[in-house]
Every structure is written in structure tokens, then in C-alpha cells.
Design a protein around this motif. Structure first.
Motif, mmCIF file in Angstrom:
data_model
loop_
_atom_site.group_PDB
_atom_site.id
_atom_site.type_symbol
_atom_site.label_atom_id
_atom_site.label_comp_id
_atom_site.label_asym_id
_atom_site.label_seq_id
_atom_site.Cartn_x
_atom_site.Cartn_y
_atom_site.Cartn_z
ATOM 1 N N LEU A 76 -34.242 2.644 -9.083
ATOM 2 C CA LEU A 76 -34.354 4.102 -9.099
ATOM 3 C C LEU A 76 -33.656 4.586 -7.837
ATOM 4 C CD1 LEU A 76 -35.529 6.610 -10.500
ATOM 5 C CD2 LEU A 76 -37.588 6.316 -9.093
ATOM 6 N N TYR A 77 -32.492 5.185 -8.010
ATOM 7 C CA TYR A 77 -31.608 5.443 -6.870
ATOM 8 C C TYR A 77 -31.141 6.890 -6.865
ATOM 9 C CZ TYR A 77 -27.738 4.714 -3.585
ATOM 10 O OH TYR A 77 -26.889 4.773 -2.505
ATOM 11 N N VAL A 78 -31.059 7.465 -5.661
ATOM 12 C CA VAL A 78 -30.501 8.805 -5.519
ATOM 13 C C VAL A 78 -29.325 8.752 -4.554
ATOM 14 C CG1 VAL A 78 -32.146 9.422 -3.673
ATOM 15 C CG2 VAL A 78 -30.967 11.230 -4.971
ATOM 16 N N GLY A 79 -28.165 9.197 -5.030
ATOM 17 C CA GLY A 79 -26.991 9.287 -4.179
ATOM 18 C C GLY A 79 -26.903 10.669 -3.549
ATOM 19 N N LEU A 80 -25.742 10.999 -3.007
ATOM 20 C CA LEU A 80 -25.580 12.276 -2.318
ATOM 21 C C LEU A 80 -24.678 13.250 -3.076
ATOM 22 C CD1 LEU A 80 -25.325 11.245 1.456
ATOM 23 C CD2 LEU A 80 -27.298 12.087 0.191
ATOM 24 N N ARG A 81 -24.501 13.006 -4.369
ATOM 25 C CA ARG A 81 -23.749 13.984 -5.151
ATOM 26 C C ARG A 81 -24.553 15.280 -5.261
ATOM 27 N NH1 ARG A 81 -19.318 12.083 -7.629
ATOM 28 N NH2 ARG A 81 -19.049 9.817 -7.742
ATOM 29 N N ARG A 82 -23.850 16.369 -5.377
ATOM 30 C CA ARG A 82 -24.516 17.672 -5.430
ATOM 31 C C ARG A 82 -25.499 17.742 -6.605
ATOM 32 N NH1 ARG A 82 -22.431 21.287 -1.953
ATOM 33 N NH2 ARG A 82 -20.415 20.766 -0.988
ATOM 34 N N ARG A 83 -26.690 18.227 -6.282
ATOM 35 C CA ARG A 83 -27.767 18.433 -7.259
ATOM 36 C C ARG A 83 -28.239 17.131 -7.908
ATOM 37 N NH1 ARG A 83 -24.268 22.524 -7.572
ATOM 38 N NH2 ARG A 83 -23.013 21.497 -9.168
ATOM 39 N N GLU A 84 -27.922 16.002 -7.286
ATOM 40 C CA GLU A 84 -28.351 14.727 -7.866
ATOM 41 C C GLU A 84 -29.828 14.484 -7.609
ATOM 42 O OE1 GLU A 84 -27.292 9.947 -7.510
ATOM 43 O OE2 GLU A 84 -25.734 11.453 -7.165
ATOM 44 N N VAL A 85 -30.494 13.920 -8.592
ATOM 45 C CA VAL A 85 -31.882 13.490 -8.447
ATOM 46 C C VAL A 85 -31.930 11.994 -8.729
ATOM 47 C CG1 VAL A 85 -32.850 15.727 -9.062
ATOM 48 C CG2 VAL A 85 -32.393 14.042 -10.859
ATOM 49 N N ALA A 86 -33.016 11.367 -8.330
ATOM 50 C CA ALA A 86 -33.139 9.921 -8.529
ATOM 51 C C ALA A 86 -33.112 9.587 -10.022
ATOM 52 C CB ALA A 86 -34.429 9.419 -7.894
ATOM 53 N N ARG A 87 -32.354 8.548 -10.364
ATOM 54 C CA ARG A 87 -32.313 8.092 -11.757
ATOM 55 C C ARG A 87 -32.197 6.571 -11.778
ATOM 56 N NH1 ARG A 87 -27.031 6.937 -13.416
ATOM 57 N NH2 ARG A 87 -25.392 7.711 -12.013
ATOM 58 N N SER A 103 -15.483 14.018 -0.574
ATOM 59 C CA SER A 103 -15.324 14.598 -1.898
ATOM 60 C C SER A 103 -16.137 15.885 -2.006
ATOM 61 C CB SER A 103 -15.787 13.596 -2.962
ATOM 62 O OG SER A 103 -15.896 14.222 -4.217
ATOM 63 N N SER A 104 -15.596 16.853 -2.722
ATOM 64 C CA SER A 104 -16.308 18.120 -2.914
ATOM 65 C C SER A 104 -17.570 17.929 -3.741
ATOM 66 C CB SER A 104 -15.386 19.134 -3.598
ATOM 67 O OG SER A 104 -14.961 18.643 -4.861
ATOM 68 N N GLU A 105 -17.686 16.766 -4.396
ATOM 69 C CA GLU A 105 -18.871 16.490 -5.205
ATOM 70 C C GLU A 105 -20.034 15.969 -4.366
ATOM 71 O OE1 GLU A 105 -17.755 13.768 -8.218
ATOM 72 O OE2 GLU A 105 -16.310 15.115 -9.176
ATOM 73 N N ILE A 106 -19.752 15.636 -3.097
ATOM 74 C CA ILE A 106 -20.761 15.047 -2.224
ATOM 75 C C ILE A 106 -21.347 16.101 -1.293
ATOM 76 C CG2 ILE A 106 -21.176 13.299 -0.449
ATOM 77 C CD1 ILE A 106 -20.560 12.119 -3.154
#
Length: 277
Positions: free
Chosen positions: A131-142, A258-261
Motif C-alpha cells: 500500500l504505497y503513496v507517491g508524490l503525484r498530485r492528488r495521489e492517495v495510497a493504493r 515533473s508538473s505531475e509531482i
């Protein structure tokens, strides 16, 4: 244990100039000083090329003009200091004799149960669900299905390297341990057993390649020499893993995240006043 004490004597005597029984008592918390004397006697026999008796109380000193063996060489001791090794390993008191300040706190590591699952997942080739959460925008743990292959330490972070089963490119990815919220073992999805086994056995290449590095034109000749030494640049070339190029340029170059981060994650820091009663 005796081998550790003898190695301590060798290192301490070279760097500090002598070793006393009390040094051994302090380093190894010896209840019986006789154990220190026994270690000194054995060290003198084993390393008579380097050590000689010193003082009335059975201490040891270094023979003049003799270079140290690899176990006590500067590179070895420096590596131990960098790791934060204790007094009984380095032979040097890093709070008084050779003060060493290790910047930043110790890198985060999970609890023992999670650590064992991560390590055994690699050792025993277990498909691992994290169960991992990265730093992409609006990301939640999945939850992600990972074929775990290696651990990586950057000096500030521990990371799990592995292949994400949902990634058809089969690129080796990194998962920062502090961002793993849960971990489980799992069986391969239907039809994926062969692929999982193949990813477990795929050779890992950390070498990458040789890259040409362009240094800032504003650096003086002396600064260029210093930066090349710091970064390991030979001429204009740098040997670096392909997966490390982006982080290298983010630290030392002008790479934009990245603009996604969500970056930077920290937008400010201020020292709090200490209340005095």
C-alpha cells in the motif's frame, strides 16, 4: 569477540597513538580488566610488525614509521565514521577525540515486521503487495503488486526497487520505504506466474553508462577541479546508473520536476523560540 578487541587495538593505536586497558574496558564494557590485558597480549603477538609494548600498565603504542594495514587505513576508518560506527569499531571517540557530526537524522526504516517482509520478499522471491503513496498530485495510497528485487540507500532514504506488475514497460522502479503504509505477500494473478518468475530472475544492471557532463562556464579552474572530485567526473565523463541521472541533475543541475509531482514538498522552515520559564 576477541577478534573485535584486537581490531579495536590496532585501529586505536594507529590513530590515537596508543591503547590502554581502560580504553578496552570503556569500549566493550568489560567487567574484568584482565580481559583487556589478554586482548593486548594477543594483539602484540598478531600485529608485532605494527605494535609494541608501551607504559608500565601494559599499554600499546605504534611502531615509528610503519604504515597501517588495510583494517586501519584512512579509507576504512572514514567509511566507518560515515556509517556512524561506534567507538568499539572505529577505536576513536567521536565525541571528544575526533568529533564527527553526521548531518540529518537517521534515514527512516519501518518496524521489524515490515522490514522482515521486505527483505524476505527479495531473498525468497515473493510477490509483494504494498500500500504505497507517491508524490503525484492528488495521489492517495493504493495497492501495488511488486516483484521486489533490491534495496537501495541514497544516504537519506531507503528504497525498495522492483517491478510493478501493472507496468507493461517492466521498468525497474523505486519505492521509498517511508511511503509504504502496509505490506503483504500475494500469489501471482492468473496467467502471470511465468512473468513474475522472469522478473525475479532478470539480471539487474546498476552500471548504466558513461555520460558527458557540461559544467557551468562561471566556475573557476579551481572550482571545476573541486566539483569534478566531488561528483566523480573524469575529464568530462561521468559513470552513472541510468536511473540516477534525473536525481543527479535535480541536485546539481537544472532539472525541473515533473508538473505531475508535488514539489517541493517543503515550502518553508523556521526555528521555534524556546520558552524560558
Amino acid at each position: 569477540m576477541m577478534e573485535d578487541r584486537i581490531l579495536f587495538i590496532l585501529r586505536r593505536t594507529y590513530w590515537v597513538g596508543n591503547t590502554r586497558r581502560q580504553d578496552l574496558v570503556d569500549a566493550f564494557n568489560l567487567k574484568n580488566p584482565q580481559r583487556a590485558s589478554e586482548a593486548i597480549d594477543k594483539a602484540l603477538k598478531l600485529y608485532d610488525k605494527y605494535l609494541e609494548r608501551w607504559g608500565a600498565r601494559g599499554g600499546v603504542t605504534w611502531r615509528d614509521g610503519v604504515l597501517p594495514p588495510p583494517e586501519a587505513a584512512p579509507g576504512k576508518i572514514f567509511a566507518l565514521l560515515q556509517q556512524g560506527a561506534p567507538f568499539h569499531e572505529t577505536g576513536i571517540r567521536t565525541n571528544t577525540e575526533l568529533p564527527v557530526r553526521l548531518q540529518y537524522r537517521e534515514a527512516y526504516r519501518p518496524d521489524d515486521e515490515s522490514l522482515e517482509m521486505i527483505m524476505r520478499g527479495i531473498l525468497e522471491q515473493k510477490l509483494t503487495r504494498v500500500l504505497y503513496v507517491g508524490l503525484r498530485r492528488r495521489e492517495v495510497a493504493r495497492w501495488r503488486w511488486i516483484v521486489p528485487r533490491s534495496l537501495e540507500f541514497t544516504g537519506r532514504q531507503w528504497r525498495l526497487l522492483g517491478f510493478d506488475l501493472s507496468d507493461d514497460t517492466e521498468t525497474l522502479k523505486s519505492y521509498v520505504l517511508s511511503r509504504i503504509q502496509d505490506i503483504q505477500y500475494d500469489t501471482p494473478p492468473r496467467g502471470q506466474s511465468g512473468r513474475v518468475q522472469q522478473l525475479h530472475e532478470r539480471p539487474l544492471d546498476y552500471k548504466g553508462g558513461v555520460y558527458k557532463v557540461d559544467l557551468n562556464d562561471n566556475l573557476t579552474p579551481d572550482q571545476r577541479i573541486a566539483i569534478k572530485q566531488e561528483l566523480g567526473i573524469t575529464g568530462t565523463n561521468l559513470q552513472i546508473s541510468d536511473r540516477d541521472v534525473y536525481e543527479f541533475m535535480r541536485l546539481y543541475g537544472d532539472a525541473e520536476p515533473s508538473s505531475e509531482i508535488v514539489w517541493p514538498p517543503v515550502t518553508g522552515i523556521r526555528k521555534l523560540e524556546t520558552r524560558k520559564d
